[in-house]
Design a protein around this motif. Structure first.
Motif, PDB file in Angstrom:
ATOM      1  N   ASN A  39     -47.127 -36.896   2.260  1.00  0.00           N
ATOM      2  CA  ASN A  39     -47.819 -37.651   1.216  1.00  0.00           C
ATOM      3  C   ASN A  39     -48.082 -36.835  -0.052  1.00  0.00           C
ATOM      4  OD1 ASN A  39     -47.976 -39.907   2.949  1.00  0.00           O
ATOM      5  ND2 ASN A  39     -49.853 -39.102   3.891  1.00  0.00           N
ATOM      6  N   ASP A  64     -40.961 -40.424   2.378  1.00  0.00           N
ATOM      7  CA  ASP A  64     -41.764 -39.211   2.209  1.00  0.00           C
ATOM      8  C   ASP A  64     -40.826 -38.007   2.172  1.00  0.00           C
ATOM      9  OD1 ASP A  64     -43.538 -36.999   2.491  1.00  0.00           O
ATOM     10  OD2 ASP A  64     -45.024 -38.339   3.395  1.00  0.00           O
ATOM     11  N   SER A 116     -42.865 -44.265   4.986  1.00  0.00           N
ATOM     12  CA  SER A 116     -44.301 -44.502   5.039  1.00  0.00           C
ATOM     13  C   SER A 116     -44.629 -45.986   5.047  1.00  0.00           C
ATOM     14  CB  SER A 116     -44.983 -43.832   3.845  1.00  0.00           C
ATOM     15  OG  SER A 116     -44.721 -42.441   3.840  1.00  0.00           O
ATOM     16  N   ALA A 117     -43.770 -46.787   4.424  1.00  0.00           N
ATOM     17  CA  ALA A 117     -43.958 -48.239   4.410  1.00  0.00           C
ATOM     18  C   ALA A 117     -42.647 -48.867   3.950  1.00  0.00           C
ATOM     19  CB  ALA A 117     -45.099 -48.636   3.472  1.00  0.00           C
ATOM     20  N   ASP A 150     -49.222 -51.456   1.135  1.00  0.00           N
ATOM     21  CA  ASP A 150     -49.210 -50.934   2.507  1.00  0.00           C
ATOM     22  C   ASP A 150     -49.158 -49.414   2.515  1.00  0.00           C
ATOM     23  OD1 ASP A 150     -49.249 -53.517   3.386  1.00  0.00           O
ATOM     24  OD2 ASP A 150     -47.131 -53.605   3.966  1.00  0.00           O
ATOM     25  N   ALA A 151     -48.372 -48.827   1.603  1.00  0.00           N
ATOM     26  CA  ALA A 151     -48.258 -47.373   1.556  1.00  0.00           C
ATOM     27  C   ALA A 151     -49.575 -46.734   1.130  1.00  0.00           C
ATOM     28  CB  ALA A 151     -47.137 -46.974   0.597  1.00  0.00           C
ATOM     29  N   ALA A 167     -52.523 -47.949   1.549  1.00  0.00           N
ATOM     30  CA  ALA A 167     -53.497 -48.128   2.626  1.00  0.00           C
ATOM     31  C   ALA A 167     -53.379 -47.048   3.691  1.00  0.00           C
ATOM     32  CB  ALA A 167     -53.312 -49.508   3.251  1.00  0.00           C
ATOM     33  N   SER A 168     -52.222 -46.397   3.803  1.00  0.00           N
ATOM     34  CA  SER A 168     -52.023 -45.350   4.815  1.00  0.00           C
ATOM     35  C   SER A 168     -52.513 -43.987   4.344  1.00  0.00           C
ATOM     36  CB  SER A 168     -50.535 -45.258   5.187  1.00  0.00           C
ATOM     37  OG  SER A 168     -49.777 -44.755   4.086  1.00  0.00           O
ATOM     38  N   LEU A 169     -52.908 -43.857   3.075  1.00  0.00           N
ATOM     39  CA  LEU A 169     -53.317 -42.570   2.509  1.00  0.00           C
ATOM     40  C   LEU A 169     -54.771 -42.250   2.843  1.00  0.00           C
ATOM     41  CD1 LEU A 169     -51.728 -42.807  -1.062  1.00  0.00           C
ATOM     42  CD2 LEU A 169     -50.913 -41.418   0.853  1.00  0.00           C
ATOM     43  N   LYS A 170     -55.045 -40.944   2.924  1.00  0.00           N
ATOM     44  CA  LYS A 170     -56.422 -40.492   3.003  1.00  0.00           C
ATOM     45  C   LYS A 170     -57.008 -40.443   1.597  1.00  0.00           C
ATOM     46  CE  LYS A 170     -55.509 -37.734   7.151  1.00  0.00           C
ATOM     47  NZ  LYS A 170     -55.508 -36.384   7.758  1.00  0.00           N
ATOM     48  N   ASN A 192     -37.648 -44.126  12.214  1.00  0.00           N
ATOM     49  CA  ASN A 192     -38.857 -43.298  12.152  1.00  0.00           C
ATOM     50  C   ASN A 192     -39.154 -42.601  13.473  1.00  0.00           C
ATOM     51  OD1 ASN A 192     -39.725 -43.422   9.515  1.00  0.00           O
ATOM     52  ND2 ASN A 192     -41.220 -45.047   9.842  1.00  0.00           N
ATOM     53  N   ILE A 214     -50.856 -39.204  12.382  1.00  0.00           N
ATOM     54  CA  ILE A 214     -50.040 -40.267  11.808  1.00  0.00           C
ATOM     55  C   ILE A 214     -50.947 -41.401  11.334  1.00  0.00           C
ATOM     56  CG2 ILE A 214     -48.121 -41.837  12.207  1.00  0.00           C
ATOM     57  CD1 ILE A 214     -47.430 -38.862  12.453  1.00  0.00           C
TER      58      ILE A 214
END
Length: 425
Positions: A263, A287, A294-295, A313-314, A316-319, A401, A425
């Motif tokens: 990321n 990535d 990632s999406a 969606d991508a 939303a997967s991040l910190k 993946n 993940i």
């Protein structure tokens, strides 16, 4: 009446047919060499009988007659009995037995060459124009075994230019039990389980993971013998460029697709799949750390919703502390307000390729190339509905993946690689 069938038939009878003249240059009964060469061209090399007939000046019926005689009785049946090949001799004078034996030897030699060529085509499945001088000893031994009941071994060895010891060695090798039989079966299974897209290096890696340690050369040879070939095909890619509709941003990534953590650098683009049922469009996030997707989103319309929902969606997967650089081409989707506002809200940096320069987004282009070569090209999609195709494509991306191994990741999939590094993940 001039147009009646009887009148047409009468007129046709008046038209003289082309006749072949009996001359020294073109005898009524050609030499056996001409007949054998004609049979070879028409029925071994596959040349047109009509064209060969016109070239040599003998009718097609004659050519088929020669072939029939040859099949029934061999080359001897093509000899012109009663005609001495050297011309007419004075009455009462006989040709010497030495010259007759010489002629027979020549005929037998031509017959042997034809039989060897026939076995090369039928048994070894070689092309008609194969160069007999480049056959391997193993192939020569197979031909000899096929002709041993017709010719003596010394004659075959001499004609194929192989020593007696080499022949017996290859003969023993051919008749030995296949010591790689179990391995051969497993290689075929692995090839089919992975959609027929793994070459010998990845098959070798999978075998090593299972505890089977063997040379890459052996894997490559077995795959070649089993005709396990990865099919590839190239087509023009989908282009979303619609002109300079908003100011372009600089190319920050500058073809440096390496990242030391997930990321940090993302790549994205759109690719098209055309099947009889319609067109589908894929928009993924790649990535740069390990190539993980990632999406992604799949749609039948390449509109703003395709890329915007994928980006949602991508993100939303991040910190909270992660704000990757997102590199795209100059497609209109990445210059519309919806995309720009989402990027700014999430604190993501934008980077764009130069106009018409696909190498600037090479890693994403490479993904599309692998994807299409492995699961799309060289498959018949007739009868597959669009919903079925989208499901097949989505299942492939999940497999990409989670299971598809990458040599650069130590023969692990992106998911396995992250698990090995204990990355959440």
């Amino acid at each position: 009446m001039i147009g009646s069938p009887s009148e047409i038939l009468r007129l046709r009878k008046k038209v003289p047919r082309k006749r072949f003249h009996n001359t020294p240059e073109h005898p009524r009964h050609p030499p056996i060499e001409v007949k054998l060469q004609t049979i070879h061209r028409c029925f071994e090399l596959g040349e047109s009988v009509q064209l060969v007939s016109e070239e040599i000046g003998y009718s097609r019926a004659s050519i088929y007659t020669w072939r029939k005689k040859y099949i029934l009785k061999g080359a001897v049946a093509l000899i012109n009995h009663g005609d001495d090949p050297r011309g007419k001799l004075p009455e009462g004078q006989l040709s010497s037995s030495e010259e007759v034996e010489q002629l027979k030897a020549q005929i037998q030699d031509m017959q042997l060459e034809l039989d060897i060529l026939k076995e090369t085509l039928d048994v070894l499945k070689k092309d008609p124009g194969v160069d007999m001088t480049v056959l391997r000893n193993k192939e020569k031994a197979v031909i000899i075994d096929a002709l041993r009941n017709k010719y003596s071994l010394p004659i075959l060895l001499q004609k194929l230019e192989i020593s007696k010891s080499s022949y017996y060695y290859q003969h023993r090798q051919v008749n030995l039990p296949d010591k790689y039989e179990v391995l051969r079966i497993r290689i075929i299974e692995l090839f089919n389980e992975n959609f027929g897209i793994y070459g010998y290096r990845r098959i070798h890696a999978l075998l090593a993971r299972e505890g089977t340690h063997i040379s890459e050369k052996i894997v490559r040879r077995i795959m070649s013998e089993c005709d396990l070939k990865v099919k590839t095909k190239r087509r023009a890619k989908y282009n979303s460029y619609k002109g300079e509709i908003t100011p372009a941003v600089p190319n920050i990534i500058e073809r440096d697709f390496r990242a030391d953590a997930p990321n940090k650098k993302w790549l994205t683009d759109i690719t098209e799949f055309a099947i009889p049922a319609g067109k589908a469009y894929l928009s993924p996030i790649v990535d740069c750390f390990d190539g993980m997707l990632s999406a992604w989103k799949i749609s039948t319309v390449p509109d703003a919703n395709l890329v915007n929902s994928m980006l949602d969606d991508a993100i939303a997967s991040l910190k909270e502390e992660q704000h990757p650089l997102v590199h795209t081409d100059r497609g209109c989707h990445y210059r519309w307000p919806g995309w720009i506002s989402r990027m700014e809200k999430a604190g993501l940096k934008r980077s764009m390729s130069k106009k018409g320069c696909s190498p600037d987004n090479l890693a994403c282009e490479g993904l599309f190339g692998r994807l299409k070569n492995e699961m799309f090209y060289n498959r018949n999609w007739a009868g597959v509905s669009m919903n079925q195709f989208i499901e097949i494509l989505n299942n492939y991306l999940v497999w990409y993946n989670e299971k598809r191994i990458k040599i650069s990741l130590g023969n692990m999939s992106p998911l396995e690689y992250r698990q090995s590094l204990r990355i959440a993940i």
